[in-house]
Design a protein around this motif. Sequence first.
Motif: not given
Length: 260
Positions: A136-140, A143-144, A191-193
């Motif tokens: 959660i803290s890394l959600l920006r 960012v992949r 798969p990435d996003f």
Amino acid sequence: MKLKSPEDIQHMRRAGLLLWQAHQVAAALIVPGTITTDIDQRVEESIVSGGGLPLFKGVPGKVPFPAATCISLNDEVVHGIPSARVLREGDLVSLDIGVKLDGWCADAAVTYAVGVVDAQKQRLLKITEECLARAISLLRPGVRWSKIAHKIQRHAEQAGFSVVEDLVGHAIGRDMWEPPQVPNFFTRNMPDFKLRPGLVLAIEPMINAGGKEVFVRPDHWTIATRDGKPSAHFEHTVALTEEGPLVLTCGPNGEGWGMG
């Protein structure tokens, strides 16, 4: 990838608060001697009385899922079916609940210790909750997801645990399960996003004390660890805004698991 407007996210927050309330009803019953069907009944009553729908009940499969709550004990990772089983001192119990309110969904899970548990189980709970908090803290924006998934996996494995790879999180909105998939592990072929404002994800690390291998029990739903060692599961529905992450399934004052 279906992006949500600020108004959509407000609707999802209301669904998240109803789900939080259902989790609090369940949490009060996590004591030795509780029958798991009693937990499920109280959860369903809480959801319906709040005007919502229990999303897991009737989900199609080889047999439809029969309950509002997935209740998984000890070596069960997810999708445990409530039954006449009784909670016992030293158990781990994972509660996974989904709701729909006014056309919008929310999904959250938490694993509790029943009474006093051994040191390994205590550490498993701590590390799994930390995996969720770190994600959660890394959600920006920009960012992949693969970068976050790699950090989840590294945190679990540095503690001597393993990440379940047969099960992943997901985006969520008007439907419970929306693309993209949200894995808790990294491979170069995954798969990435790229994270974008308006994306709402159900982030749910599932961490095993032993190996990552799992299997489906004969009830067609319960997924358990292959080696019989315990598993833990923590999940929140989280919206990404321009300002950063907004947890939609925490309490009214921002309280809850994996919040820091």
